[in-house]
Design a protein around this motif. Structure first.
Motif, PDB file in Angstrom:
ATOM      1  N   LEU A  12     -22.115 -40.083 -54.522  1.00 20.01           N
ATOM      2  CA  LEU A  12     -23.112 -41.131 -54.328  1.00 20.01           C
ATOM      3  C   LEU A  12     -22.770 -42.284 -55.251  1.00 20.01           C
ATOM      4  O   LEU A  12     -22.685 -42.116 -56.469  1.00 20.01           O
ATOM      5  CB  LEU A  12     -24.516 -40.600 -54.635  1.00 20.01           C
ATOM      6  CG  LEU A  12     -25.658 -41.628 -54.584  1.00 20.01           C
ATOM      7  CD1 LEU A  12     -25.775 -42.235 -53.190  1.00 20.01           C
ATOM      8  CD2 LEU A  12     -26.974 -40.980 -55.000  1.00 20.01           C
ATOM      9  N   ASP A  13     -22.546 -43.448 -54.661  1.00 23.90           N
ATOM     10  CA  ASP A  13     -22.132 -44.616 -55.436  1.00 23.90           C
ATOM     11  C   ASP A  13     -23.022 -45.797 -55.076  1.00 23.90           C
ATOM     12  O   ASP A  13     -23.394 -45.963 -53.917  1.00 23.90           O
ATOM     13  CB  ASP A  13     -20.664 -44.952 -55.134  1.00 23.90           C
ATOM     14  CG  ASP A  13     -20.129 -46.055 -56.024  1.00 23.90           C
ATOM     15  OD1 ASP A  13     -20.503 -46.097 -57.207  1.00 23.90           O
ATOM     16  OD2 ASP A  13     -19.346 -46.889 -55.531  1.00 23.90           O
ATOM     17  N   LYS A  14     -23.360 -46.613 -56.087  1.00 23.01           N
ATOM     18  CA  LYS A  14     -24.230 -47.765 -55.849  1.00 23.01           C
ATOM     19  C   LYS A  14     -23.497 -49.052 -56.178  1.00 23.01           C
ATOM     20  O   LYS A  14     -22.894 -49.176 -57.234  1.00 23.01           O
ATOM     21  CB  LYS A  14     -25.496 -47.667 -56.694  1.00 23.01           C
ATOM     22  CG  LYS A  14     -26.528 -48.752 -56.390  1.00 23.01           C
ATOM     23  CD  LYS A  14     -27.828 -48.502 -57.121  1.00 23.01           C
ATOM     24  CE  LYS A  14     -28.877 -49.550 -56.753  1.00 23.01           C
ATOM     25  NZ  LYS A  14     -30.163 -49.307 -57.450  1.00 23.01           N
TER      26      LYS A  14
ATOM     27  N   ARG B  37     -23.845 -45.608 -45.633  1.00 21.26           N
ATOM     28  CA  ARG B  37     -24.264 -46.634 -46.578  1.00 21.26           C
ATOM     29  C   ARG B  37     -25.713 -46.999 -46.252  1.00 21.26           C
ATOM     30  O   ARG B  37     -26.057 -47.228 -45.094  1.00 21.26           O
ATOM     31  CB  ARG B  37     -23.365 -47.868 -46.485  1.00 21.26           C
ATOM     32  CG  ARG B  37     -23.704 -48.941 -47.539  1.00 21.26           C
ATOM     33  CD  ARG B  37     -22.709 -50.080 -47.515  1.00 21.26           C
ATOM     34  NE  ARG B  37     -21.395 -49.603 -47.905  1.00 21.26           N
ATOM     35  CZ  ARG B  37     -20.252 -50.027 -47.374  1.00 21.26           C
ATOM     36  NH1 ARG B  37     -20.277 -50.924 -46.411  1.00 21.26           N
ATOM     37  NH2 ARG B  37     -19.091 -49.558 -47.796  1.00 21.26           N
TER      38      ARG B  37
ATOM     39  N   SER C 115     -26.368 -48.277 -51.499  1.00 23.03           N
ATOM     40  CA  SER C 115     -25.806 -47.006 -51.967  1.00 23.03           C
ATOM     41  C   SER C 115     -24.917 -46.427 -50.883  1.00 23.03           C
ATOM     42  O   SER C 115     -25.153 -46.638 -49.687  1.00 23.03           O
ATOM     43  CB  SER C 115     -26.930 -46.023 -52.307  1.00 23.03           C
ATOM     44  OG  SER C 115     -27.719 -46.509 -53.383  1.00 23.03           O
TER      45      SER C 115
ATOM     46  N   GLN D 133     -29.737 -48.577 -48.086  1.00 23.76           N
ATOM     47  CA  GLN D 133     -30.398 -49.255 -49.198  1.00 23.76           C
ATOM     48  C   GLN D 133     -31.860 -48.836 -49.258  1.00 23.76           C
ATOM     49  O   GLN D 133     -32.467 -48.467 -48.251  1.00 23.76           O
ATOM     50  CB  GLN D 133     -30.284 -50.771 -49.059  1.00 23.76           C
ATOM     51  CG  GLN D 133     -31.031 -51.372 -47.889  1.00 23.76           C
ATOM     52  CD  GLN D 133     -30.888 -52.894 -47.837  1.00 23.76           C
ATOM     53  OE1 GLN D 133     -30.153 -53.485 -48.620  1.00 23.76           O
ATOM     54  NE2 GLN D 133     -31.592 -53.529 -46.913  1.00 23.76           N
TER      55      GLN D 133
END
Length: 289
Positions: free
Chosen positions: A154-156, A181, A163, A183
């Motif tokens: 999980l990357d923001k 992806r 995210s 938000q």
């Protein structure tokens, strides 16, 4: 928590991906009861459901699961709690274990959860964190990569605030599986007392995000670097797993870059791998980023 609410209510994830309604246990060691419940209620309000009607058990324990000498007793207790559940969320690995995550002792708790999942047929999502220097890989010992059947990252994006979820590892399929992806969106009136909006929405932006190609390369380098035994191709692939062609391609790339050296033991014997000086320097550069 959004996934939990969708599964417990039977609502499609992001309104698009069907789920089978089930029961959930949430082993919550990172947040207070009020923090967790406030978010559950905000998510449920957006989904037009009542939290009290969902089969969700939020549990908090007062000891590390691998600190007890009677480890089998702890495992048996967890077996009872997870039995009959569809999904278990454990937040987080560090919060439920006293083992040093940079040593192979961390594999003890991972193997406990794996046995419980296999015996109870309850899927387990164990939350862990990335390295401080390198956000592209799970921090800690290589067993954190080797033991689980799958790893999602999980990357923001700090600019767009979107995210992204993508596969870091999957034992059953292709490393090129898509990700998502999305938000978060605050909706409804703002509650000044609780300092949040009354509803929390999860909006899907893209449903076919490809994972970063460097993930499998990093998995291979980290696994070889952390291993206490010499690894040949068979042993290495058993840990990395996933799509064999992607694995072979990544391994060849690392050898061509001279990050990995090979030791040919002769005809009919396995080829062993080790990290070169250039490979070690590359690993150190991750931590400096």
């Amino acid at each position: 928590q959004y996934l939990v609410c969708c599964l417990a209510s039977g609502q499609p994830l992001f309104g698009e991906f069907p789920v089978t309604k089930g029961s959930v246990i949430h082993l919550d060691q990172e947040q207070s009861f009020n923090q967790t419940m406030r978010r559950y209620i905000r998510i449920c309000d957006k989904l037009n459901i009542k939290y009290k009607n969902l089969d969700i058990d939020r549990v908090n324990i007062t000891r590390n699961l691998d600190s007890c000498e009677e480890i089998r007793t702890v495992e048996a207790e967890l077996m009872k709690q997870f039995n009959g559940k569809t999904l278990a969320i454990i937040d987080s690995l560090n919060a439920v274990s006293e083992a040093d995550e940079n040593t192979d002792k961390i594999s003890d708790i991972l193997k406990i959860f794996k046995r419980i999942s296999e015996k109870t047929k309850c899927a387990i999502i164990l939350i862990h964190h990335t390295g401080h220097g390198d956000k592209g890989r799970p921090r800690g010992h290589s067993s954190i990569i080797g033991v689980p059947d799958g790893i999602l990252m999980l990357d923001k994006d700090q600019d767009s605030k979107a995210s992204e979820i993508s596969f870091y590892k999957t034992r059953e399929g292709d490393h090129d599986l898509f990700g998502l992806r999305y938000q978060l969106k605050d909706e409804g009136n703002y509650n000044f007392k609780q300092k949040c909006s009354e509803k929390l929405a999860f909006e899907l932006l893209i449903a076919n995000v490809k994972p970063k190609e460097k993930n499998i390369n990093r998995m291979i380098l980290k696994t070889i670097n952390d291993s206490v035994e010499t690894l040949n191709q068979s042993k290495l692939y058993k840990i990395i797993s996933g799509d064999r062609s992607s694995f072979d391609k990544a391994l060849k790339t690392l050898i061509d870059l001279k990050y990995i050296s090979i030791e040919d033991l002769g005809k009919g014997r396995a080829i062993n791998y080790s990290i070169t000086e250039a490979g070690q320097k590359h690993i150190e550069e991750w931590n400096d980023q």
